[in-house]
Motif scaffolding. Structure first.
Motif, PDB file in Angstrom:
ATOM      1  N   ALA A 120       0.820  -1.248  -0.087  1.00 30.04           N
ATOM      2  CA  ALA A 120      -0.278  -0.131   0.135  1.00 30.04           C
ATOM      3  C   ALA A 120       0.883   0.923  -0.084  1.00 30.04           C
ATOM      4  CB  ALA A 120      -1.392  -0.148   1.313  1.00 30.04           C
ATOM      5  N   ILE A 121       0.788   2.036  -1.139  1.00 32.67           N
ATOM      6  CA  ILE A 121       1.696   3.345  -0.552  1.00 32.67           C
ATOM      7  C   ILE A 121       0.177   4.422  -1.235  1.00 32.67           C
ATOM      8  CG2 ILE A 121       3.193   2.392  -1.605  1.00 32.67           C
ATOM      9  CD1 ILE A 121       2.540   3.961  -4.281  1.00 32.67           C
ATOM     10  N   SER A 122       0.161   5.983  -0.560  1.00 36.72           N
ATOM     11  CA  SER A 122      -0.239   6.961  -0.184  1.00 36.72           C
ATOM     12  C   SER A 122       0.100   7.655  -2.054  1.00 36.72           C
ATOM     13  CB  SER A 122       0.525   8.291   0.324  1.00 36.72           C
ATOM     14  OG  SER A 122       1.490   8.036   0.197  1.00 36.72           O
ATOM     15  N   ARG A 123       0.538   7.162  -2.596  1.00 38.84           N
ATOM     16  CA  ARG A 123       0.629   7.971  -4.240  1.00 38.84           C
ATOM     17  C   ARG A 123       2.003   7.624  -4.932  1.00 38.84           C
ATOM     18  NH1 ARG A 123      -1.207  11.484  -1.807  1.00 38.84           N
ATOM     19  NH2 ARG A 123      -3.293  11.867  -3.352  1.00 38.84           N
ATOM     20  N   PHE A 124       2.041   7.129  -5.976  1.00 37.13           N
ATOM     21  CA  PHE A 124       3.179   7.139  -6.390  1.00 37.13           C
ATOM     22  C   PHE A 124       4.749   8.973  -6.246  1.00 37.13           C
ATOM     23  CE2 PHE A 124       0.670   3.459  -8.415  1.00 37.13           C
ATOM     24  CZ  PHE A 124       2.476   2.728  -9.145  1.00 37.13           C
ATOM     25  N   GLY A 125       5.280   8.190  -6.144  1.00 35.92           N
ATOM     26  CA  GLY A 125       6.095   9.401  -5.903  1.00 35.92           C
ATOM     27  C   GLY A 125       6.020   9.962  -4.436  1.00 35.92           C
ATOM     28  N   SER A 126       5.499   9.135  -3.525  1.00 31.35           N
ATOM     29  CA  SER A 126       5.446   9.439  -2.405  1.00 31.35           C
ATOM     30  C   SER A 126       6.744   8.619  -1.122  1.00 31.35           C
ATOM     31  CB  SER A 126       3.833   9.590  -1.482  1.00 31.35           C
ATOM     32  OG  SER A 126       3.705   7.692  -1.357  1.00 31.35           O
ATOM     33  N   GLY A 127       7.046   9.162  -0.181  1.00 31.80           N
ATOM     34  CA  GLY A 127       7.814   8.614   0.644  1.00 31.80           C
ATOM     35  C   GLY A 127       7.791   7.145   0.674  1.00 31.80           C
ATOM     36  N   SER A 128       6.196   6.703   1.153  1.00 26.90           N
ATOM     37  CA  SER A 128       5.653   5.057   0.952  1.00 26.90           C
ATOM     38  C   SER A 128       5.903   4.500  -0.167  1.00 26.90           C
ATOM     39  CB  SER A 128       3.798   5.425   1.648  1.00 26.90           C
ATOM     40  OG  SER A 128       3.480   5.497   0.722  1.00 26.90           O
ATOM     41  N   HIS A 129       6.126   5.380  -0.823  1.00 31.38           N
ATOM     42  CA  HIS A 129       6.683   4.543  -2.664  1.00 31.38           C
ATOM     43  C   HIS A 129       7.801   4.432  -2.410  1.00 31.38           C
ATOM     44  CE1 HIS A 129       7.635   4.833  -6.810  1.00 31.38           C
ATOM     45  NE2 HIS A 129       6.479   3.272  -6.868  1.00 31.38           N
ATOM     46  N   LEU A 130       8.784   5.124  -1.663  1.00 30.51           N
ATOM     47  CA  LEU A 130       9.712   5.097  -2.683  1.00 30.51           C
ATOM     48  C   LEU A 130      10.860   4.298  -1.526  1.00 30.51           C
ATOM     49  CD1 LEU A 130      10.568   9.324  -3.315  1.00 30.51           C
ATOM     50  CD2 LEU A 130      10.267   6.657  -5.052  1.00 30.51           C
ATOM     51  N   MET A 131      10.175   4.822  -0.004  1.00 27.92           N
ATOM     52  CA  MET A 131      10.657   3.485   0.663  1.00 27.92           C
ATOM     53  C   MET A 131      10.252   2.471   0.668  1.00 27.92           C
ATOM     54  SD  MET A 131      13.024   5.800   2.315  1.00 27.92           S
ATOM     55  CE  MET A 131      13.857   4.266   3.668  1.00 27.92           C
ATOM     56  N   ALA A 132       9.761   2.099  -0.387  1.00 30.97           N
ATOM     57  CA  ALA A 132       8.859   0.632  -0.247  1.00 30.97           C
ATOM     58  C   ALA A 132       9.861  -0.230  -0.799  1.00 30.97           C
ATOM     59  CB  ALA A 132       7.820   0.215  -0.772  1.00 30.97           C
ATOM     60  N   ILE A 133      11.007   1.210  -2.705  1.00 29.67           N
ATOM     61  CA  ILE A 133      11.556   0.064  -3.012  1.00 29.67           C
ATOM     62  C   ILE A 133      13.159   0.266  -2.007  1.00 29.67           C
ATOM     63  CG2 ILE A 133      12.527   1.316  -5.536  1.00 29.67           C
ATOM     64  CD1 ILE A 133      10.732   2.465  -5.944  1.00 29.67           C
ATOM     65  N   VAL A 134      13.174   1.175  -1.468  1.00 30.04           N
ATOM     66  CA  VAL A 134      14.620   1.299  -0.808  1.00 30.04           C
ATOM     67  C   VAL A 134      14.502  -0.006   0.468  1.00 30.04           C
ATOM     68  CG1 VAL A 134      15.806   2.701   1.029  1.00 30.04           C
ATOM     69  CG2 VAL A 134      14.914   3.634  -0.639  1.00 30.04           C
ATOM     70  N   ASN A 135      13.648  -0.818   0.688  1.00 29.49           N
ATOM     71  CA  ASN A 135      13.504  -1.424   1.291  1.00 29.49           C
ATOM     72  C   ASN A 135      13.480  -2.686   0.364  1.00 29.49           C
ATOM     73  OD1 ASN A 135      12.868  -3.323   3.588  1.00 29.49           O
ATOM     74  ND2 ASN A 135      10.906  -3.969   3.058  1.00 29.49           N
ATOM     75  N   ALA A 136      12.732  -2.631  -0.719  1.00 29.07           N
ATOM     76  CA  ALA A 136      13.259  -4.121  -1.625  1.00 29.07           C
ATOM     77  C   ALA A 136      14.906  -4.279  -1.379  1.00 29.07           C
ATOM     78  CB  ALA A 136      12.810  -3.632  -2.661  1.00 29.07           C
ATOM     79  N   PHE A 137      14.820  -2.857  -2.426  1.00 30.90           N
ATOM     80  CA  PHE A 137      17.200  -3.063  -2.564  1.00 30.90           C
ATOM     81  C   PHE A 137      17.751  -3.615  -1.264  1.00 30.90           C
ATOM     82  CE2 PHE A 137      21.123  -1.361  -3.105  1.00 30.90           C
ATOM     83  CZ  PHE A 137      21.215  -1.138  -4.271  1.00 30.90           C
TER      84      PHE A 137
END
Length: 286
Positions: A109-126
């Protein structure tokens, strides 16, 4: 009187703005500053900066860098909070997921694309060594949207600031699996280029006022109790948060920091190419 609109998340990080507005400190400098809450977070504020709905925004570093790189006509004028943001990784209380490794192919779940919740999900996955291209997202708008999406099974996990979501963990709505701190200072102040061009001195006064307040914020008598009551937090959680949080003391953001953050974001595949650091920042402290 100069009219300025400032936006930020309705969280404890921004209580210094409330204090300065309550004390009419901007009015004394002939500035009519109006605060607007953005519960949708940085993605919502980036959109508001682009449209001219706000002039100044207190935004997550990674979100505004990505959006300026994509054409947002704004500049970062300084760091606001220089300590990392701690992102809690949350599942529904009754979720079958127990450990972070279980979330590899789960829907985020992300608030919107480009949001912190989106970008940090990518950081966490990395950080976990997952293939970023395989990530699945569900846009939910804001924190309440995240609660609803996890509850009804539309998404499996949701990343949001640790202390803001702690009451939801305490209430048994969320279960926190782990934390993921940002690898950079968490909040910056961004201003639309048009506003910097026409109201530079007023913006500078706004920064001077907020920096003066944050420099002594932790020393305010009973500030921990005030914050706990206002944001419905446990006192011990607020005290821990205050220990972990460091506001900027007015020093300008450096080109070197922007370059280092871009290097990380490039590695995380959050941005596709690096740009000149000067494309992102405006030094107000020459």
């Amino acid at each position: 009187m100069t009219n300025l609109q400032v936006g930020g998340v309705p969280e404890h990080f921004n209580y210094p703005w409330y204090l300065t507005l309550k004390n009419k400190e901007y009015t004394k400098e002939n500035i009519n500053l109006r605060w607007r809450d953005y519960p949708g977070g940085t993605g919502e504020m980036c959109k508001a900066l682009r449209s001219g709905e706000v002039d100044i925004a207190v935004v997550l570093t990674e979100g505004i860098i990505k959006d300026i790189a994509a054409g947002n006509p704004s500049k970062i004028v300084q760091t606001y909070v220089k300590s990392p943001l701690i992102w809690g990784i949350h599942v529904a209380e009754n979720s079958r997921f127990k450990e972070i490794k279980d979330l590899k192919n789960a829907t985020i779940a992300i608030s919107r694309f480009g949001s912190g919740s989106h970008l940090m999900a990518i950081v966490n996955a990395f950080n976990q060594g997952w293939n970023i291209d395989d990530l699945k997202f569900k846009v939910v708008g804001n924190l309440q949207g995240g609660i609803d999406a996890l509850k009804n099974g539309e998404a499996d996990y949701f990343m949001w600031e640790h202390f803001t979501t702690k009451p939801l963990v305490d209430a048994g709505i969320f279960r926190r699996i782990d934390d993921c701190p940002t690898p950079w200072p968490c909040f910056v102040i961004a201003v639309r280029n048009e506003v910097l061009e026409h109201n530079y001195d007023a913006v500078k006064k706004v920064l001077d006022i907020i920096n003066n307040t944050t420099s002594t914020f932790k020393n305010i008598k009973n500030i921990d109790i005030t914050l706990a009551n206002r944001y419905e937090q446990q006192l011990t959680d607020v005290q821990k948060w205050l220990q972990l949080t460091t506001w900027n003391d007015g020093k300008p953001i450096t080109k070197n920091l922007i370059t280092r953050i871009q290097n990380k974001m490039l590695r995380f595949n959050v941005i596709k190419e690096k740009k000149k650091a000067t494309d992102f920042i405006k030094n107000m402290y020459l």
